[in-house]
Every structure is written in C-alpha cells, then in structure tokens.
Design a protein around this motif. Structure first.
Motif, PDB file in Angstrom:
ATOM      1  N   GLY A   1       0.818  -1.208   0.000  1.00 37.88           N
ATOM      2  CA  GLY A   1       0.000   0.000   0.000  1.00 37.88           C
ATOM      3  C   GLY A   1       0.853   1.260   0.000  1.00 37.88           C
ATOM      4  N   ARG A   2       0.298   2.339  -0.571  1.00 36.28           N
ATOM      5  CA  ARG A   2       0.946   3.654  -0.569  1.00 36.28           C
ATOM      6  C   ARG A   2      -0.054   4.659   0.009  1.00 36.28           C
TER       7      ARG A   2
ATOM      8  N   GLN B   1      -7.853  18.034   2.940  1.00 31.94           N
ATOM      9  CA  GLN B   1      -7.748  18.405   4.346  1.00 31.94           C
ATOM     10  C   GLN B   1      -8.917  19.337   4.709  1.00 31.94           C
ATOM     11  N   PHE B   2      -9.487  19.159   5.887  1.00 33.73           N
ATOM     12  CA  PHE B   2     -10.565  19.984   6.413  1.00 33.73           C
ATOM     13  C   PHE B   2     -10.145  20.532   7.775  1.00 33.73           C
ATOM     14  N   HIS B   3     -10.976  21.491   8.306  1.00 31.98           N
ATOM     15  CA  HIS B   3     -10.611  22.094   9.577  1.00 31.98           C
ATOM     16  C   HIS B   3     -10.793  21.122  10.749  1.00 31.98           C
ATOM     17  N   ASP B   4     -11.693  20.157  10.629  1.00 33.45           N
ATOM     18  CA  ASP B   4     -11.944  19.200  11.709  1.00 33.45           C
ATOM     19  C   ASP B   4     -11.603  17.762  11.306  1.00 33.45           C
ATOM     20  N   GLY B   5     -10.938  17.568  10.159  1.00 33.85           N
ATOM     21  CA  GLY B   5     -10.543  16.232   9.742  1.00 33.85           C
ATOM     22  C   GLY B   5      -9.949  16.250   8.358  1.00 33.85           C
ATOM     23  N   PHE B   6      -9.845  15.104   7.754  1.00 37.30           N
ATOM     24  CA  PHE B   6      -9.237  14.992   6.426  1.00 37.30           C
ATOM     25  C   PHE B   6      -9.724  13.717   5.753  1.00 37.30           C
ATOM     26  N   VAL B   7      -9.504  13.621   4.428  1.00 40.04           N
ATOM     27  CA  VAL B   7      -9.756  12.417   3.645  1.00 40.04           C
ATOM     28  C   VAL B   7      -8.400  11.856   3.231  1.00 40.04           C
ATOM     29  N   GLY B   8      -8.166  10.610   3.619  1.00 38.94           N
ATOM     30  CA  GLY B   8      -6.925   9.932   3.279  1.00 38.94           C
ATOM     31  C   GLY B   8      -7.153   8.788   2.316  1.00 38.94           C
ATOM     32  N   GLU B   9      -6.055   8.286   1.766  1.00 33.36           N
ATOM     33  CA  GLU B   9      -6.148   7.196   0.791  1.00 33.36           C
ATOM     34  C   GLU B   9      -4.957   6.256   0.944  1.00 33.36           C
ATOM     35  N   VAL B  10      -5.246   4.960   0.776  1.00 33.36           N
ATOM     36  CA  VAL B  10      -4.206   3.925   0.684  1.00 33.36           C
ATOM     37  C   VAL B  10      -4.420   3.224  -0.650  1.00 33.36           C
TER      38      VAL B  10
ATOM     39  N   TRP C   1      -6.922  -8.881   1.020  1.00 35.01           N
ATOM     40  CA  TRP C   1      -5.969  -8.037   1.743  1.00 35.01           C
ATOM     41  C   TRP C   1      -6.646  -7.369   2.931  1.00 35.01           C
ATOM     42  N   THR C   2      -5.818  -6.878   3.852  1.00 35.01           N
ATOM     43  CA  THR C   2      -6.304  -6.197   5.048  1.00 35.01           C
ATOM     44  C   THR C   2      -5.404  -5.000   5.317  1.00 35.01           C
ATOM     45  N   ALA C   3      -6.011  -3.831   5.523  1.00 34.03           N
ATOM     46  CA  ALA C   3      -5.276  -2.602   5.839  1.00 34.03           C
ATOM     47  C   ALA C   3      -5.590  -2.183   7.271  1.00 34.03           C
ATOM     48  N   ARG C   4      -4.553  -1.714   7.988  1.00 37.48           N
ATOM     49  CA  ARG C   4      -4.704  -1.250   9.372  1.00 37.48           C
ATOM     50  C   ARG C   4      -4.048   0.130   9.482  1.00 37.48           C
ATOM     51  N   LEU C   5      -4.791   1.077  10.060  1.00 37.44           N
ATOM     52  CA  LEU C   5      -4.271   2.436  10.241  1.00 37.44           C
ATOM     53  C   LEU C   5      -4.569   2.904  11.660  1.00 37.44           C
TER      54      LEU C   5
ATOM     55  N   ALA D   1      -8.087   1.818  -4.741  1.00 41.15           N
ATOM     56  CA  ALA D   1      -7.902   2.904  -3.780  1.00 41.15           C
ATOM     57  C   ALA D   1      -8.860   2.757  -2.616  1.00 41.15           C
ATOM     58  N   LEU D   2      -8.306   2.640  -1.405  1.00 41.48           N
ATOM     59  CA  LEU D   2      -9.089   2.638  -0.171  1.00 41.48           C
ATOM     60  C   LEU D   2      -9.064   4.060   0.380  1.00 41.48           C
ATOM     61  N   ARG D   3     -10.248   4.682   0.505  1.00 39.43           N
ATOM     62  CA  ARG D   3     -10.339   6.044   1.030  1.00 39.43           C
ATOM     63  C   ARG D   3     -11.155   6.043   2.332  1.00 39.43           C
TER      64      ARG D   3
END
Length: 229
Positions: A130-131, A137-146, A158-162, A204-206
C-alpha cells in the motif's frame, strides 16, 4: 576206747581256705580278668571293618535366589566350570562406537522446557502493498487514501490497518470496486477487502477521519508498512 567221744576231724582244704581268705579273693580277681578279656575279644570280632576308601563328593545343588523371577529355573552349580571372558566381537551390553567413519550422524537434542524459546519463522512477504497519501484536508478532519496494489499474478484478499491517536473514523470506502468491511479500533480502524484483488491490479481505499492530523502513526497492508509516509 568205746566210751570216749570222738571229735570229727576237719578237712585240710577247708581249713586252709578258712585260714587264708586272700586266696579266695585272688582267684575271684583272676576269673574276672579272664571274663573281661573274653568279652573284649567278642566285641572286637563283631565290629565292622574300617573303610579306608574315601566316598565320592555328593553333587551340590544351587539354592534358588529369592529375588529371582519365579519363571527363571534354578541351575545346578558346577565347580568345574568357570566364567570365561567374552570373546572378541560378541556383544557385552555396552554400545560400541563406530569408528569406521570420521563423521557422526547428528541426533536431535531435546531442549529443556524452561530454556526453550519458541522460534517463529518469518512469514513470506505479501505481494500486496500500500501507498499512503492525503486527498483533502478539512478544519476538523481529512480524507486519506491507501492505494493497494497486487504485484502477483493471482487474485488475493488483503487487510489494511491504520492508527490515528485521538482521531475517529467517520467512513471508509473503496473507489470503483466492491466494498469490504471496516471496523473501528481504539486508535484507528481495520479494513478487510470485500473482493480479492486481481493479479497486477490496484484499488484505492479512502476514508474520512475526524479530529486527527493527516499523518497516521501506523499504516500497514497485509503486515507490510505503507509507503509515502
């Protein structure tokens, strides 16, 4: 003279015996000695002849050992037989090391329980990796991606852990593919694929995380660390 009383005359022999009593005693002693000699001769004549030949020794039987097994028969001891040394080449009860070759075959050694260490061989690296990146980005959070990629030629799950300390997962989804399963944890979340990822493909996992910075403290896919951090 017819009128005179005549005194009968005594016998000379009787008078001699009466006057000498020792003669009677001597005769009696002589008779006893003669009788004793005759009796001794008769007793010796009846005694058995003396056997000068020694008798052969009687066989000696060995007494059974009370500690021996009841099924073991007792053997007859023979004084003429002696234990002979074991001839060469016969087993003596001790193992003889084989010196014909210079090397020995190693044998497994049992280790003590208190010193035993459980060695777990490392699992082979998964072809799925994964990458990580921040999409928005937001003022109270964000959207991320793997971005999950499968480098093998076969389809794999597969299994992703964050982990985001202090953050909270709002939602998670896969772009353009069947959805999987997301589960919140104390400091982040775990996402398991819903459909196996085809060989050579990427997906893409978002996710949207609230009250956290855009950089996670931990990101792994199938145990491998994510790139891009």
């Amino acid at each position: 003279m017819s009128g005179t009383d005549r005194t009968p005359s005594k016998s000379y022999g009787t008078a001699a015996i009466a006057s000498s009593p020792w003669i009677v005693v001597s005769v009696g002693v002589a008779v006893m000695v003669v009788l004793l000699v005759i009796a001794l001769g008769a007793y010796r004549g009846r005694s058995p002849a003396f056997d000068a030949q020694p008798r052969p020794p009687e066989p000696t039987l060995a007494l059974p050992d009370p500690r021996a097994s009841p099924s073991t028969p007792a053997t007859t001891a023979s004084p003429s037989r002696r234990a002979s040394p074991t001839p060469p080449g016969r087993a003596t009860g001790r193992p003889t090391p084989d010196r014909s070759t210079g090397s020995r075959t190693p044998s497994p050694t049992a280790s003590r329980t208190d010193d035993a260490v459980l060695v777990v061989p490392p699992s082979p690296a998964s072809p799925v990796s994964g990458r990580y990146r921040v999409v928005e980005q937001f003022h109270d959070g964000f959207v991320g991606e793997v971005l999950v990629s499968n480098a093998s030629t076969t389809a794999r799950e597969w299994t992703a852990r964050l982990a985001f300390p202090g953050g909270r997962l709002g939602s998670a989804w896969i772009e353009g593919a069947p959805q999987g399963t997301a589960r919140r944890t104390d400091d982040g979340f775990t996402y398991h694929s819903g459909e196996d990822l085809a060989g050579g493909a990427s997906v893409a996992l978002r996710f949207y995380v609230e009250h956290a910075e855009g950089r996670p403290t931990s990101c792994t896919v199938d145990g491998g660390a994510c790139r891009g951090l």
